[in-house]
Design an enzyme around this catalytic site. Structure first.
Site, mmCIF file in Angstrom:
data_model
loop_
_atom_site.group_PDB
_atom_site.id
_atom_site.type_symbol
_atom_site.label_atom_id
_atom_site.label_comp_id
_atom_site.label_asym_id
_atom_site.label_seq_id
_atom_site.Cartn_x
_atom_site.Cartn_y
_atom_site.Cartn_z
ATOM 1 N N LEU A 1 0.820 -1.215 0.029
ATOM 2 C CA LEU A 1 -0.049 -0.084 0.000
ATOM 3 C C LEU A 1 0.728 1.322 -0.028
ATOM 4 C CD1 LEU A 1 -2.573 -0.896 2.779
ATOM 5 C CD2 LEU A 1 -3.141 -0.649 0.354
ATOM 6 N N ASP A 2 0.624 2.214 -0.837
ATOM 7 C CA ASP A 2 1.474 3.558 -0.820
ATOM 8 C C ASP A 2 1.163 4.349 0.420
ATOM 9 O OD1 ASP A 2 -0.770 5.039 -1.715
ATOM 10 O OD2 ASP A 2 -0.393 4.781 -3.781
ATOM 11 N N VAL A 3 1.586 5.548 0.597
ATOM 12 C CA VAL A 3 1.464 6.334 1.825
ATOM 13 C C VAL A 3 0.252 6.859 1.753
ATOM 14 C CG1 VAL A 3 3.986 6.567 2.021
ATOM 15 C CG2 VAL A 3 2.700 8.117 0.825
ATOM 16 N N GLN B 1 -2.310 1.620 -6.144
ATOM 17 C CA GLN B 1 -3.467 2.534 -5.786
ATOM 18 C C GLN B 1 -3.463 3.794 -6.388
ATOM 19 O OE1 GLN B 1 -0.757 1.116 -3.061
ATOM 20 N NE2 GLN B 1 -2.455 -0.623 -3.490
ATOM 21 N N ARG C 1 -6.571 5.818 -8.352
ATOM 22 C CA ARG C 1 -6.568 7.307 -8.304
ATOM 23 C C ARG C 1 -6.873 7.902 -9.972
ATOM 24 N NH1 ARG C 1 -2.364 6.611 -4.851
ATOM 25 N NH2 ARG C 1 -3.176 6.659 -2.731
#
Length: 220
Positions: A17-19, A154, A158
């Site tokens: 998972l990215d930040v 992710q 977006r």
């Protein structure tokens, strides 16, 4: 926990998972690292809830990115949004056919329903594929989607929100990306930060062993 006994303990990360994202994040401990690789080779579906906001565009497609433009959104209705989602799902199902080896006739309703449930999936690496997408909430200018997908990032999700805005002759940014399922693991299996202790981790490992074993036997 520290000491010589724990220096050889290997911990591996599953689908990252990215930040700016949250939700289910799978870790493997010891022998669990090999199981992570085996699960990765199953190409299991992941599920996200994704928040969106109509009316502006940013450089990184998130609501915290540098503003590029503002647009009107009063003309957007839930029906128009759902028509776009149906097109996205249909296009992705066609893409899925290119990577699936199955005895099922992929032109049938049965195949369509199995794909939506994540039961038809490529057994090799593919570009990001959305197997199902639906609108959970719609209150202009905000909306929330549930997206079932394979091989995504992710940031890709977006960008999907951004492209939905363009298709509706407006613009949109992503306000939230939350993974609610990663293959056999759901939010019910996840440990909160306050549960990051030895006892809770041991219980989580034991609780998940059967579902991991069952999935690997079914798929591989």
């Amino acid at each position: 926990v520290r000491g010589p006994r724990f220096r050889q303990l290997k911990i591996g990360a599953g689908h990252r998972l990215d930040v700016k994202a949250s939700g289910v994040f799978v870790l493997g401990i010891g022998h669990g690292n090999k199981l992570l690789t085996d699960l990765y080779n199953c190409h299991l579906t992941k599920v996200y809830t994704v928040g969106g906001l109509f009316g502006k565009a940013t450089e990184d497609f998130s609501d915290t990115g540098k503003l590029v433009e503002k647009t009107t959104f009063d003309h957007i209705t839930r029906e128009k949004l759902e028509r776009i989602l149906a097109v996205i799902q249909g296009t992705n199902h066609k893409a899925l056919l290119m990577y699936v080896h199955s005895n099922i006739d992929m032109k049938t309703q049965e195949a369509y329903e199995l794909a939506v449930k994540g039961l038809i999936r490529p057994m090799r690496k593919s570009p990001p594929i959305i197997t199902a997408i639906q609108c959970l909430q719609f209150t202009l200018p905000e909306f929330q989607l549930e997206i079932h997908c394979l091989h995504e990032t992710q940031q890709y999700l977006r960008k999907v929100v951004h492209e939905i805005g363009l298709e509706l002759k407006s613009s949109a940014v992503c306000t939230q990306v939350r993974r609610i399922r990663d293959g056999v693991f759901t939010l019910d299996d996840a440990l909160l930060r306050t549960q990051w202790n030895l006892q809770s981790i041991q219980k989580a490992v034991l609780d998940c062993q059967l579902k991991v074993k069952t999935e690997l036997e079914r798929t591989l």
